[in-house]
Design a protein around this motif. Structure first.
Motif, PDB file in Angstrom:
ATOM      1  N   PRO A  30     -36.706  -4.681 -29.891  1.00  0.00           N
ATOM      2  CA  PRO A  30     -36.087  -3.591 -29.114  1.00  0.00           C
ATOM      3  C   PRO A  30     -36.676  -3.476 -27.711  1.00  0.00           C
ATOM      4  N   THR A  31     -35.841  -3.005 -26.796  1.00  0.00           N
ATOM      5  CA  THR A  31     -36.235  -2.924 -25.386  1.00  0.00           C
ATOM      6  C   THR A  31     -37.480  -2.068 -25.196  1.00  0.00           C
ATOM      7  N   TRP A  32     -37.544  -0.931 -25.918  1.00  0.00           N
ATOM      8  CA  TRP A  32     -38.711  -0.051 -25.744  1.00  0.00           C
ATOM      9  C   TRP A  32     -40.005  -0.757 -26.128  1.00  0.00           C
ATOM     10  N   ALA A  33     -39.916  -1.646 -27.131  1.00  0.00           N
ATOM     11  CA  ALA A  33     -41.116  -2.370 -27.560  1.00  0.00           C
ATOM     12  C   ALA A  33     -41.528  -3.403 -26.513  1.00  0.00           C
ATOM     13  N   LYS A  34     -40.548  -4.069 -25.932  1.00  0.00           N
ATOM     14  CA  LYS A  34     -40.855  -5.051 -24.876  1.00  0.00           C
ATOM     15  C   LYS A  34     -41.566  -4.379 -23.709  1.00  0.00           C
ATOM     16  N   ARG A  35     -41.074  -3.168 -23.351  1.00  0.00           N
ATOM     17  CA  ARG A  35     -41.633  -2.467 -22.196  1.00  0.00           C
ATOM     18  C   ARG A  35     -43.066  -2.001 -22.434  1.00  0.00           C
ATOM     19  N   THR A  36     -43.411  -1.806 -23.699  1.00  0.00           N
ATOM     20  CA  THR A  36     -44.763  -1.323 -24.007  1.00  0.00           C
ATOM     21  C   THR A  36     -45.696  -2.447 -24.449  1.00  0.00           C
ATOM     22  N   GLY A  37     -45.283  -3.701 -24.195  1.00  0.00           N
ATOM     23  CA  GLY A  37     -46.192  -4.823 -24.386  1.00  0.00           C
ATOM     24  C   GLY A  37     -46.169  -5.499 -25.739  1.00  0.00           C
ATOM     25  N   CYS A  38     -45.077  -5.384 -26.488  1.00  0.00           N
ATOM     26  CA  CYS A  38     -45.008  -6.065 -27.784  1.00  0.00           C
ATOM     27  C   CYS A  38     -45.104  -7.575 -27.587  1.00  0.00           C
ATOM     28  N   PRO A  39     -46.011  -8.250 -28.288  1.00  0.00           N
ATOM     29  CA  PRO A  39     -46.193  -9.696 -28.090  1.00  0.00           C
ATOM     30  C   PRO A  39     -45.126 -10.552 -28.771  1.00  0.00           C
ATOM     31  N   LEU A  40     -44.328  -9.963 -29.688  1.00  0.00           N
ATOM     32  CA  LEU A  40     -43.294 -10.741 -30.364  1.00  0.00           C
ATOM     33  C   LEU A  40     -42.126 -11.009 -29.429  1.00  0.00           C
ATOM     34  N   ARG A  41     -41.378 -12.055 -29.718  1.00  0.00           N
ATOM     35  CA  ARG A  41     -40.218 -12.417 -28.925  1.00  0.00           C
ATOM     36  C   ARG A  41     -38.979 -12.447 -29.806  1.00  0.00           C
ATOM     37  N   SER A  42     -37.856 -12.162 -29.192  1.00  0.00           N
ATOM     38  CA  SER A  42     -36.589 -12.306 -29.916  1.00  0.00           C
ATOM     39  C   SER A  42     -36.373 -13.775 -30.218  1.00  0.00           C
ATOM     40  N   GLU A  43     -35.702 -14.043 -31.346  1.00  0.00           N
ATOM     41  CA  GLU A  43     -35.495 -15.439 -31.706  1.00  0.00           C
ATOM     42  C   GLU A  43     -34.283 -15.595 -32.616  1.00  0.00           C
ATOM     43  N   PRO A  44     -33.612 -16.746 -32.566  1.00  0.00           N
ATOM     44  CA  PRO A  44     -32.501 -17.023 -33.488  1.00  0.00           C
ATOM     45  C   PRO A  44     -33.058 -17.328 -34.875  1.00  0.00           C
ATOM     46  N   LEU A  45     -32.350 -16.906 -35.902  1.00  0.00           N
ATOM     47  CA  LEU A  45     -32.792 -17.109 -37.275  1.00  0.00           C
ATOM     48  C   LEU A  45     -31.896 -18.077 -38.043  1.00  0.00           C
ATOM     49  N   GLY A  46     -30.874 -18.602 -37.383  1.00  0.00           N
ATOM     50  CA  GLY A  46     -30.047 -19.620 -38.020  1.00  0.00           C
ATOM     51  C   GLY A  46     -28.873 -19.049 -38.798  1.00  0.00           C
ATOM     52  N   ALA A  50     -30.165 -16.247 -46.443  1.00  0.00           N
ATOM     53  CA  ALA A  50     -31.389 -16.054 -47.211  1.00  0.00           C
ATOM     54  C   ALA A  50     -32.626 -16.404 -46.384  1.00  0.00           C
ATOM     55  N   ALA A  51     -32.556 -17.522 -45.648  1.00  0.00           N
ATOM     56  CA  ALA A  51     -33.689 -17.942 -44.828  1.00  0.00           C
ATOM     57  C   ALA A  51     -33.953 -16.947 -43.697  1.00  0.00           C
ATOM     58  N   ALA A  52     -32.866 -16.410 -43.108  1.00  0.00           N
ATOM     59  CA  ALA A  52     -33.023 -15.454 -42.018  1.00  0.00           C
ATOM     60  C   ALA A  52     -33.684 -14.169 -42.510  1.00  0.00           C
ATOM     61  N   VAL A  53     -33.241 -13.667 -43.661  1.00  0.00           N
ATOM     62  CA  VAL A  53     -33.811 -12.444 -44.223  1.00  0.00           C
ATOM     63  C   VAL A  53     -35.273 -12.652 -44.598  1.00  0.00           C
ATOM     64  N   LYS A  54     -35.572 -13.805 -45.166  1.00  0.00           N
ATOM     65  CA  LYS A  54     -36.946 -14.089 -45.580  1.00  0.00           C
ATOM     66  C   LYS A  54     -37.893 -14.096 -44.389  1.00  0.00           C
ATOM     67  N   ARG A  55     -37.511 -14.767 -43.302  1.00  0.00           N
ATOM     68  CA  ARG A  55     -38.388 -14.825 -42.132  1.00  0.00           C
ATOM     69  C   ARG A  55     -38.540 -13.438 -41.509  1.00  0.00           C
ATOM     70  N   ALA A  56     -37.461 -12.680 -41.459  1.00  0.00           N
ATOM     71  CA  ALA A  56     -37.532 -11.348 -40.861  1.00  0.00           C
ATOM     72  C   ALA A  56     -38.422 -10.416 -41.677  1.00  0.00           C
ATOM     73  N   GLU A  57     -38.240 -10.411 -43.001  1.00  0.00           N
ATOM     74  CA  GLU A  57     -38.950  -9.456 -43.839  1.00  0.00           C
ATOM     75  C   GLU A  57     -40.385  -9.866 -44.148  1.00  0.00           C
ATOM     76  N   LYS A  58     -40.637 -11.175 -44.219  1.00  0.00           N
ATOM     77  CA  LYS A  58     -41.967 -11.642 -44.611  1.00  0.00           C
ATOM     78  C   LYS A  58     -42.888 -11.908 -43.424  1.00  0.00           C
ATOM     79  N   ILE A  59     -42.306 -12.206 -42.259  1.00  0.00           N
ATOM     80  CA  ILE A  59     -43.143 -12.618 -41.135  1.00  0.00           C
ATOM     81  C   ILE A  59     -42.959 -11.714 -39.911  1.00  0.00           C
ATOM     82  N   LEU A  60     -41.716 -11.592 -39.434  1.00  0.00           N
ATOM     83  CA  LEU A  60     -41.485 -10.913 -38.162  1.00  0.00           C
ATOM     84  C   LEU A  60     -41.705  -9.405 -38.255  1.00  0.00           C
TER      85      LEU A  60
END
Length: 417
Positions: A30-46, A50-60
């Motif tokens: 989210p934009t508010w997180a980017k503005r406050t220095g969140c180190p994560l980046r937006s990314e495509p999940l494919g 199932a693989a997209a949900v797993k990466r989002a819930e388990k890692i991101l």
């Protein structure tokens, strides 16, 4: 044409968009997180739901929540590598069974290589690990190899010192090559077909394991005793006299192997690497001790021990020197660090290691002009790679070789008659 509508639930900050191949999934910080220095980046999940949900819930999302809440227990959560980058490739390899089943030493070697390559800072001030794999080609890796090869440091007098670290850089390139191959197999079609770390024509270093001299052995043993690490002093002498590796000395040598009731004048020496073992005589035909210094130390240890490993730590509950992260896979990290502390405290060459004392023992066999048969008997060697031919070792050869080695020390002024 839009793909059929999907009503499958999505994790927070994950969106789906229609493409010609189906519904594609994306994680958006989210934009508010980017503005406050969140180190994560937006990314495509494919495209795979199932693989997209797993990466989002388990890692991101866990990483995002750890950053948002500032939870002290998870404050060290690393920045999630963007899919398709070199850092992501390393992470994929770490998650694979072909990495997790490795012994601790192999993992450390890989991590040194990943840090060296992924942490290289480019002209645009970004790390190479942040770059996408599609821009890493053979020309880049060849150039990187040459730049990493020479390490420039400044000595105590302010002078710039250059040294080659070919072995370290070779291992780094091999680690990256392995990670690329494993990641490509785990993620079909997501990596370029050509592995830029393969077929680099790496030339082995001419550097050999540093060999300790007998004087350095004595200095190490003296300092180890002063530092209340007498077990390391004894271990170094075992490596020198019986030409054993650290695994044989610290993880295999049992109290029952030394002067048992059945063989009171012998010691059982085991070589875990070659699976060779044998009984070594402790006295010659006249009853004179062949290893008087070492035998005195081992006799003292055995007087207070009933069983278990012969050499243990010199403090606390006197546990074993190695640890066993996996069964049958001893880890000697702590022992190696203590050995290095003693080496430096004794003012010896910093390149020396525990293995240097075993190599010094082998060098002594040559200086004493032992025959191939005597060297083979002393070192339990039985392959064409180490000796000109297969020969049968005998206790007579061991006794003869040991006497010649001690006579060589006498001639050099190390021992007195």
């Amino acid at each position: 044409m839009k793909p059929p509508r999907s009503a499958l639930p999505l994790p927070r900050y994950v969106e789906r968009k229609p493409t010609g191949a189906g519904w594609a999934h994306f994680f958006h910080v989210p934009t508010w997180a980017k503005r406050t220095g969140c180190p994560l980046r937006s990314e495509p999940l494919g495209l795979d739901y199932a693989a997209a949900v797993k990466r989002a819930e388990k890692i991101l999302l866990p990483a995002f929540d750890a950053w948002r809440t500032g939870d002290a227990s998870t404050a060290t959560t690393p920045v999630i590598a963007a899919v398709g980058t070199l850092d992501w490739m390393f992470a994929e390899y770490r998650a694979d069974r072909r990495y997790t089943k490795l012994d601790p030493k192999s993992k450390r070697n890989h991590e040194v290589g990943f840090k060296l390559v992924g942490g290289y800072v480019l002209k645009d001030r970004t790390r190479l690990g942040e770059k996408r794999l599609t821009v890493i080609d053979t020309a880049l890796t060849d150039d990187l190899y040459e730049k990493l090869l020479i390490l420039r440091t400044t000595d105590a007098k302010g002078n710039q010192v250059e040294r080659e670290r070919r072995t370290t850089v070779n291992h780094a390139m091999k680690s990256c090559r392995r990670a690329w191959n494993v990641c490509a197999r785990r993620n079909p079609g997501k990596l370029p077909l050509v592995n830029p770390f393969a077929q680099m024509g790496l030339r082995s270093s001419d550097r050999e394991t540093p060999t300790a001299t007998y004087d350095e052995l004595i200095a190490f043993r003296t300092k180890a005793v002063e530092m209340n690490l007498s077990s390391l002093a004894t271990a170094a002498l075992i490596g020198w006299e019986w030409l054993q590796r650290e695994t044989d000395i610290f993880a295999t040598f049992d109290v029952s192997h030394y002067r048992s009731k059945e063989r009171a004048n012998m010691v059982r020496v085991v070589d875990e690497k070659t699976k060779q073992s044998g009984w070594v005589p402790l006295f010659d035909d006249d009853g004179a001790a062949l290893y008087p210094e070492l035998m005195a130390e081992l006799d003292a240890i055995k007087r207070d021990r009933i069983g278990g490993l012969m050499l243990c730590r010199d403090w606390g509950n006197r546990g074993p020197w190695p640890t066993w992260p996996k069964p049958d896979t001893p880890d000697f990290t702590h022992m190696s660090r203590k050995v290095k502390e003693v080496i430096r405290a004794a003012g010896l060459r910093d390149e020396l290691s525990f293995a240097s004392f075993r190599h010094g023992g082998f060098t002594e066999t040559g200086d004493a002009e032992l025959t191939d048969r005597e060297i083979m008997a002393q070192g339990r060697k039985a392959t064409i790679k180490t000796l000109p031919k297969y020969v049968k070792r005998t206790t007579r050869q061991i006794v003869s070789g040991t006497k010649m080695r001690r006579a060589s020390r006498t001639k050099d002024g190390h021992l007195s008659e």
